[in-house]
Scaffold this motif. Structure first.
Motif, PDB file in Angstrom:
ATOM      1  N   ASN A  60     -15.666   0.245   3.577  1.00 43.58           N
ATOM      2  CA  ASN A  60     -16.400  -0.861   2.963  1.00 43.58           C
ATOM      3  C   ASN A  60     -16.287  -2.134   3.802  1.00 43.58           C
ATOM      4  O   ASN A  60     -17.289  -2.833   4.026  1.00 43.58           O
ATOM      5  CB  ASN A  60     -15.884  -1.122   1.550  1.00 43.58           C
ATOM      6  N   LEU A  61     -15.073  -2.449   4.243  1.00 43.37           N
ATOM      7  CA  LEU A  61     -14.894  -3.633   5.076  1.00 43.37           C
ATOM      8  C   LEU A  61     -15.619  -3.483   6.405  1.00 43.37           C
ATOM      9  O   LEU A  61     -16.212  -4.444   6.913  1.00 43.37           O
ATOM     10  CB  LEU A  61     -13.405  -3.884   5.318  1.00 43.37           C
ATOM     11  N   THR A  62     -15.560  -2.289   6.972  1.00 47.64           N
ATOM     12  CA  THR A  62     -16.264  -2.054   8.238  1.00 47.64           C
ATOM     13  C   THR A  62     -17.768  -2.245   8.065  1.00 47.64           C
ATOM     14  O   THR A  62     -18.436  -2.876   8.898  1.00 47.64           O
ATOM     15  CB  THR A  62     -15.975  -0.632   8.747  1.00 47.64           C
ATOM     16  N   THR A  63     -18.304  -1.740   6.964  1.00 46.23           N
ATOM     17  CA  THR A  63     -19.738  -1.892   6.690  1.00 46.23           C
ATOM     18  C   THR A  63     -20.108  -3.348   6.470  1.00 46.23           C
ATOM     19  O   THR A  63     -21.181  -3.803   6.888  1.00 46.23           O
ATOM     20  CB  THR A  63     -20.136  -1.062   5.457  1.00 46.23           C
ATOM     21  N   SER A  64     -19.226  -4.095   5.810  1.00 41.24           N
ATOM     22  CA  SER A  64     -19.514  -5.505   5.509  1.00 41.24           C
ATOM     23  C   SER A  64     -19.560  -6.369   6.756  1.00 41.24           C
ATOM     24  O   SER A  64     -20.031  -7.513   6.693  1.00 41.24           O
ATOM     25  CB  SER A  64     -18.471  -6.055   4.535  1.00 41.24           C
ATOM     26  N   LEU A  65     -19.068  -5.854   7.871  1.00 41.43           N
ATOM     27  CA  LEU A  65     -19.051  -6.619   9.125  1.00 41.43           C
ATOM     28  C   LEU A  65     -20.009  -6.031  10.149  1.00 41.43           C
ATOM     29  O   LEU A  65     -19.817  -6.197  11.352  1.00 41.43           O
ATOM     30  CB  LEU A  65     -17.628  -6.661   9.696  1.00 41.43           C
ATOM     31  N   TYR A  69     -25.333  -7.210   6.883  1.00 37.71           N
ATOM     32  CA  TYR A  69     -24.237  -7.893   6.186  1.00 37.71           C
ATOM     33  C   TYR A  69     -23.573  -8.923   7.099  1.00 37.71           C
ATOM     34  O   TYR A  69     -23.281 -10.043   6.678  1.00 37.71           O
ATOM     35  CB  TYR A  69     -23.210  -6.872   5.705  1.00 37.71           C
ATOM     36  N   LEU A  70     -23.332  -8.562   8.341  1.00 38.23           N
ATOM     37  CA  LEU A  70     -22.746  -9.514   9.289  1.00 38.23           C
ATOM     38  C   LEU A  70     -23.711 -10.662   9.556  1.00 38.23           C
ATOM     39  O   LEU A  70     -23.300 -11.832   9.646  1.00 38.23           O
ATOM     40  CB  LEU A  70     -22.393  -8.805  10.593  1.00 38.23           C
ATOM     41  N   THR A  71     -24.995 -10.358   9.671  1.00 39.44           N
ATOM     42  CA  THR A  71     -26.003 -11.402   9.869  1.00 39.44           C
ATOM     43  C   THR A  71     -25.993 -12.393   8.712  1.00 39.44           C
ATOM     44  O   THR A  71     -26.095 -13.611   8.910  1.00 39.44           O
ATOM     45  CB  THR A  71     -27.396 -10.777  10.016  1.00 39.44           C
ATOM     46  N   ALA A  72     -25.871 -11.864   7.487  1.00 40.87           N
ATOM     47  CA  ALA A  72     -25.835 -12.731   6.314  1.00 40.87           C
ATOM     48  C   ALA A  72     -24.575 -13.591   6.300  1.00 40.87           C
ATOM     49  O   ALA A  72     -24.625 -14.785   5.966  1.00 40.87           O
ATOM     50  CB  ALA A  72     -25.910 -11.891   5.045  1.00 40.87           C
ATOM     51  N   LEU A  73     -23.431 -13.012   6.665  1.00 44.96           N
ATOM     52  CA  LEU A  73     -22.184 -13.781   6.703  1.00 44.96           C
ATOM     53  C   LEU A  73     -22.272 -14.907   7.723  1.00 44.96           C
ATOM     54  O   LEU A  73     -21.901 -16.059   7.437  1.00 44.96           O
ATOM     55  CB  LEU A  73     -21.019 -12.854   7.027  1.00 44.96           C
ATOM     56  N   LEU A  74     -22.772 -14.596   8.912  1.00 48.77           N
ATOM     57  CA  LEU A  74     -22.926 -15.629   9.943  1.00 48.77           C
ATOM     58  C   LEU A  74     -23.969 -16.661   9.537  1.00 48.77           C
ATOM     59  O   LEU A  74     -23.826 -17.857   9.838  1.00 48.77           O
ATOM     60  CB  LEU A  74     -23.312 -14.979  11.275  1.00 48.77           C
ATOM     61  N   GLN A 244     -26.682 -11.327  -0.307  1.00 49.08           N
ATOM     62  CA  GLN A 244     -26.394  -9.932   0.015  1.00 49.08           C
ATOM     63  C   GLN A 244     -25.477  -9.303  -1.033  1.00 49.08           C
ATOM     64  O   GLN A 244     -25.625  -8.133  -1.381  1.00 49.08           O
ATOM     65  CB  GLN A 244     -25.751  -9.835   1.401  1.00 49.08           C
ATOM     66  N   ILE A 245     -24.520 -10.064  -1.528  1.00 43.42           N
ATOM     67  CA  ILE A 245     -23.627  -9.560  -2.580  1.00 43.42           C
ATOM     68  C   ILE A 245     -24.432  -9.229  -3.834  1.00 43.42           C
ATOM     69  O   ILE A 245     -24.249  -8.177  -4.456  1.00 43.42           O
ATOM     70  CB  ILE A 245     -22.520 -10.584  -2.880  1.00 43.42           C
ATOM     71  N   ALA A 246     -25.338 -10.128  -4.201  1.00 41.15           N
ATOM     72  CA  ALA A 246     -26.165  -9.885  -5.391  1.00 41.15           C
ATOM     73  C   ALA A 246     -27.036  -8.649  -5.213  1.00 41.15           C
ATOM     74  O   ALA A 246     -27.185  -7.834  -6.139  1.00 41.15           O
ATOM     75  CB  ALA A 246     -27.028 -11.112  -5.670  1.00 41.15           C
ATOM     76  N   ASP A 247     -27.617  -8.479  -4.028  1.00 37.61           N
ATOM     77  CA  ASP A 247     -28.460  -7.310  -3.772  1.00 37.61           C
ATOM     78  C   ASP A 247     -27.645  -6.019  -3.809  1.00 37.61           C
ATOM     79  O   ASP A 247     -28.102  -4.987  -4.324  1.00 37.61           O
ATOM     80  CB  ASP A 247     -29.149  -7.446  -2.409  1.00 37.61           C
ATOM     81  N   ALA A 248     -26.425  -6.071  -3.243  1.00 38.27           N
ATOM     82  CA  ALA A 248     -25.592  -4.869  -3.232  1.00 38.27           C
ATOM     83  C   ALA A 248     -25.152  -4.478  -4.642  1.00 38.27           C
ATOM     84  O   ALA A 248     -25.085  -3.292  -4.979  1.00 38.27           O
ATOM     85  CB  ALA A 248     -24.363  -5.093  -2.345  1.00 38.27           C
ATOM     86  N   ILE A 249     -24.858  -5.461  -5.470  1.00 40.88           N
ATOM     87  CA  ILE A 249     -24.430  -5.160  -6.840  1.00 40.88           C
ATOM     88  C   ILE A 249     -25.583  -4.613  -7.670  1.00 40.88           C
ATOM     89  O   ILE A 249     -25.425  -3.652  -8.436  1.00 40.88           O
ATOM     90  CB  ILE A 249     -23.838  -6.426  -7.503  1.00 40.88           C
ATOM     91  N   SER A 250     -26.757  -5.218  -7.518  1.00 40.31           N
ATOM     92  CA  SER A 250     -27.902  -4.806  -8.330  1.00 40.31           C
ATOM     93  C   SER A 250     -28.598  -3.571  -7.785  1.00 40.31           C
ATOM     94  O   SER A 250     -29.463  -2.994  -8.461  1.00 40.31           O
ATOM     95  CB  SER A 250     -28.916  -5.961  -8.419  1.00 40.31           C
TER      96      SER A 250
END
Length: 291
Positions: A60-65, A69-74, A244-250
């Motif tokens: 999960n952490l690897t996917t989030s980076l 997901y990485l684009t959204a974080l940056l 991205q968090i909202a999209d992943a949850i929904s």
């Protein structure tokens, strides 16, 4: 002289002080501790869709980076840094104008309004800007801003919206530090032939620097955690980690990405932790200078 009774009294007071803090500690443990533990557990947990078995993993952490997901974080880091920098640059002179004003009513009015506007966000703020500066907004049509290249639903449009509550927050943050600048420092600088610019460059700004950096960090954290305003305005057109968090949850993009959302939340917590690690020492240093 017998000091035993005094020592016992002191220990008793300390014990009573800890008893008084217990309800607060219990509230923090329930409101923050349990969700944090659940987030940590989910971020490192994967579920086999076939068997339903769960196991601990770093996937999960690897996917989030990676990837979007990485684009959204940056993107969130960039948006927060730019907004915080502009809020700091604009908020400082505004706060100085308020502090140096001779009209007490003006100072109280500005600080009261800043307290309100610093907490005004979410969908109401997004609606206000859409109605005013959106594609069919009042000012957009009146001044023909669309023909001039104006686009509210862009990175810089979102920055302007964020400044609406970040600048008042900066005014509230830096005003006590400006009040702490002593008149004797300016007088001493003037007596030694310093101009106003030299006073600010060599005396005031070095003293205010910890507060300014701390204010920047506070504004960064506030912009980094904002969600509802961006969600109501731009949706997914601008990559942000909160969206991205909202999209992943929904499950708007992929089904079963709830644990990836928890990993993204953990990424945000780590960034916020780094922000607070910078902010707290700066606040202590600023308080020591201005005490």
């Amino acid at each position: 002289m017998d000091t035993a009774p005094a020592a016992r009294t002191k220990r008793r007071r300390r014990s009573l002080g800890w008893v008084a803090v217990v309800p607060l500690l219990a509230f923090v443990a329930v409101a923050f501790g349990l969700p944090a533990l659940a987030m940590l557990d989910g971020a490192f947990t994967a579920k086999d869709p076939a068997t339903g078995a769960t196991s601990y993993t770093l996937d999960n952490l690897t996917t989030s980076l990676k990837g979007a997901y990485l684009t959204a974080l940056l993107g969130s880091v960039k948006l927060s840094a730019v907004s915080a920098a502009l809020g700091t640059l604009v908020g400082l002179p505004l706060a100085q104008a308020v502090v140096s004003s001779r009209f007490r009513a003006l100072r109280e009015a500005v600080l009261t309004a800043s307290g309100v506007l610093a907490n005004f966000g979410g969908v109401p703020l997004a609606f206000a800007f859409v109605a005013t500066l959106g594609n069919a907004g009042v000012l957009t049509r009146h001044f023909g801003l669309t023909d001039k290249g104006w686009d509210l639903y862009s990175f810089w449009g979102l920055v302007i919206v964020y400044l609406y509550f970040l600048i008042p927050l900066m005014v509230l943050t830096v005003t006590p530090a400006l009040d702490g600048l002593r008149v004797q420092w300016r007088e001493a600088a003037q007596n030694n032939g310093a101009t106003g610019v030299q006073y600010w460059r060599f005396v005031a700004l070095p003293v205010l620097l910890p507060t300014l950096l701390g204010g920047f960090v506070l504004l960064f954290g506030s912009a980094f955690a904002a969600y509802a305003t961006a969600a109501a305005m731009v949706g997914s057109s601008i990559p942000l980690v909160t969206l991205q968090i909202a999209d992943a949850i929904s499950g708007n993009v992929l089904v079963g990405q709830e644990n990836v959302a928890l990993a993204l939340s953990l990424d945000m917590v780590l960034v916020a932790g780094l922000v607070m690690a910078v902010y707290l020492p700066l606040q202590r240093r600023s308080a020591r200078w201005l005490a």
